[in-house]
Write an enzyme that holds these catalytic residues in place. Structure first.
Site, PDB file in Angstrom:
ATOM      1  N   GLY A  57      45.874  42.063  33.290  1.00 12.73           N
ATOM      2  CA  GLY A  57      46.862  41.109  33.780  1.00 12.73           C
ATOM      3  C   GLY A  57      46.196  39.954  34.480  1.00 12.73           C
ATOM      4  N   GLY A  59      47.019  36.898  37.578  1.00  7.65           N
ATOM      5  CA  GLY A  59      47.919  36.472  38.646  1.00  7.65           C
ATOM      6  C   GLY A  59      47.466  35.175  39.270  1.00  7.65           C
ATOM      7  N   MET A  61      45.685  34.597  42.005  1.00  6.61           N
ATOM      8  CA  MET A  61      44.326  34.531  42.529  1.00  6.61           C
ATOM      9  C   MET A  61      43.259  34.844  41.484  1.00  6.61           C
ATOM     10  SD  MET A  61      44.119  33.703  45.789  1.00  6.61           S
ATOM     11  CE  MET A  61      42.679  34.510  46.489  1.00  6.61           C
ATOM     12  N   GLY A  62      43.591  35.647  40.485  1.00  7.13           N
ATOM     13  CA  GLY A  62      42.560  36.016  39.533  1.00  7.13           C
ATOM     14  C   GLY A  62      43.073  36.900  38.416  1.00  7.13           C
ATOM     15  N   VAL A  64      42.736  40.789  36.319  1.00  3.85           N
ATOM     16  CA  VAL A  64      42.419  42.202  36.511  1.00  3.85           C
ATOM     17  C   VAL A  64      42.051  42.796  35.156  1.00  3.85           C
ATOM     18  CG1 VAL A  64      43.235  44.442  37.323  1.00  3.85           C
ATOM     19  CG2 VAL A  64      43.997  42.346  38.479  1.00  3.85           C
ATOM     20  N   LYS A  79      39.068  43.304  39.722  1.00  2.00           N
ATOM     21  CA  LYS A  79      39.850  42.092  40.000  1.00  2.00           C
ATOM     22  C   LYS A  79      38.871  40.989  40.371  1.00  2.00           C
ATOM     23  CE  LYS A  79      43.613  40.368  42.952  1.00  2.00           C
ATOM     24  NZ  LYS A  79      44.593  40.750  44.007  1.00  2.00           N
ATOM     25  N   ASP A 177      54.522  41.324  50.827  1.00  2.00           N
ATOM     26  CA  ASP A 177      54.827  41.008  49.423  1.00  2.00           C
ATOM     27  C   ASP A 177      55.187  42.280  48.657  1.00  2.00           C
ATOM     28  OD1 ASP A 177      55.237  39.420  47.208  1.00  2.00           O
ATOM     29  OD2 ASP A 177      53.129  39.399  46.604  1.00  2.00           O
TER      30      ASP A 177
END
Length: 448
Positions: A57, A59, A61-62, A64, A79, A177
């Site tokens: 995946g 996201g 920030m980065g 995975v 990650k 979150d």
């Protein structure tokens, strides 16, 4: 051209289309098509430790990856930060901070960090962290497949979540979150709904060091799960996480969150000012025991002071309410594999809901008085005592050999009744034999 998403013009972070403000700096996000292309890291080996085998995946920030840890030959999750963000010292600090936060936590329901390091990518130093690999599905996927969950399954999931986040609260860490996307359901023993809590990237830590994750006025998290105080730009405490947990449980039972709107901005406005519809007014949730529904509604209050003080306090009250409604705590909490399958959860749920529909236990959706919530909290068994942070413990009764286990009251009555009847019959036979023997002796004494 990639999928639709939102990018922050200030820091360059990217988010899903339903996020309206940048969690990093509070900048309004613009909707645009995100760039996509071939993966530059797939198959790459990081130092001599990890080989990136598959993208799991991507996201804000980065990315995975599923990776192979060389030497021990096991799967791990890696990650790594987006290359175009690696030059932002504040974001790199935030990335490293997430690893340190996770590394400071020890709880079976929290993902474990294995290492934090960096690698060279054509002159750019890219930080990465290796975490335990979780082979399962997110709670979001489970909800997408079923729409809503049975009561016992929802409670089983949320009680684990409350205990894990409660451990973070104990150490002064607020997640900020919590949402179904950040909850993984994995197989542990015979439990296919063992929870792992992910993504502490925007967590707030109570310490003296200022950071990007404690900026005043910034809105963190996803609009549908953010607390009213968080939606107002305030720094939420543990009660903010409690609001998110109550929202997740509401969604598990009703099939949707208390506030749903295509516009994330409208959701934020409702979070601050609108009153959620009572859980029992939702068609899918109208058989939830009233004591459980009231507790969920109470922890969706606008005022943080009206909610449970932290996630573990909410979990204890929720467990007590479930017990008052007739559910067995042993079936709701994780338990050792040696105790067998969790089939009893489904049977117990069916029993409670059948009684609720029949109006036999005072916990129907409407028209019956629910037990007092304060009394429910007094009856609560501390989660830390019921299930410590470590291998789940079983009771002495469950661990004892079958020959030493207590007999149920109903069985004891039957055994006692059989004993009494048998003793009476034996006494009658003995009396008749004694009388016959007495007459024989008398006859022998009178015979010439």
């Amino acid at each position: 051209m990639g999928d639709l998403g939102r990018r922050c013009s200030t820091c360059g972070l990217t988010y899903a289309a339903d996020v309206i403000f940048c969690p990093a700096d509070g900048t309004p996000l613009s909707l645009r098509a995100l760039d996509s292309g071939p993966d530059p890291y797939l198959g790459r080996q990081l130092s001599t430790a990890f080989r990136l085998d598959a993208l799991l995946g991507s996201g804000a920030m980065g990315r995975v990856y599923r990776a192979q840890q060389l030497g021990v030959e096991r799967n791990v999750a890696v990650k790594l930060m987006h290359r175009d963000l690696a030059g932002n010292s504040a974001l790199v600090s935030r990335f490293r901070r997430e690893a340190r936060v996770l590394g400071s936590l020890r709880h079976p329901n929290l993902v474990e960090v294995l290492t934090l390091s960096e690698f060279d990518d054509n002159g750019a130093r890219i930080p990465y962290m290796a975490l335990e690999y979780l082979d399962g599905m997110s709670l979001r996927s489970a909800l997408a497949a079923q729409g809503a969950l049975p009561l016992a399954r929802a409670l089983h999931i949320v009680l684990q979540l409350a205990d894990a986040v409660g451990e973070a609260h104990r150490l002064g860490i607020v997640h900020r979150d919590l949402k179904p996307e950040n909850l993984m359901l994995v197989q542990r023993g015979d439990d296919g709904d063992f929870v792992k809590v992910l993504d502490f990237g925007v967590a707030r830590v109570d310490d003296a060091k200022p950071s990007i994750a404690t900026q005043a006025g910034a809105i963190f998290g996803s609009a549908r799960y953010v607390s009213p105080e968080g939606a107002s730009g305030e720094q939420p405490g543990p009660a903010g996480d409690v609001y998110a947990i109550a929202t997740i449980l509401y969604e598990c039972l009703a099939g949707h969150t208390p506030f749903d709107d295509p516009s994330a901005l409208q959701v934020l406005v409702k979070q601050q000012s609108a009153t959620p519809a009572p859980l029992l007014s939702e068609p899918r949730a109208n058989t939830v025991p009233a004591v459980v529904a009231r507790l969920i509604d109470q922890n969706l209050c606008k005022s943080p002071g009206a909610r449970a003080a932290d996630a573990r306090a909410f979990g204890r009250a929720l467990l007590a309410a479930a017990q008052q409604a007739g559910l067995d705590a042993g079936e709701l909490l994780p338990h050792p594999t040696l105790l067998g399958t969790r089939a009893g959860v489904g049977r117990e749920r069916a029993r409670v809901q059948t009684r609720a529909l029949a109006g036999q236990d005072g916990s129907t959706a409407r028209g019956h008085r629910a037990p007092d919530l304060a009394h429910a909290e007094k009856l609560a068994t501390p989660l830390s005592a019921t299930r410590p942070s470590g291998p789940p413990a079983w009771s002495e009764r469950d661990a004892a050999p079958l020959s030493r286990r207590p007999v149920s009251a109903q069985r004891a009555v039957v055994v006692l009744l059989c004993f009494v009847l048998g003793a009476g019959a034996a006494l009658g036979i003995a009396t008749r034999l004694g009388a016959f023997g007495g007459r024989a002796v008398s006859q022998q004494g009178t015979t010439p």
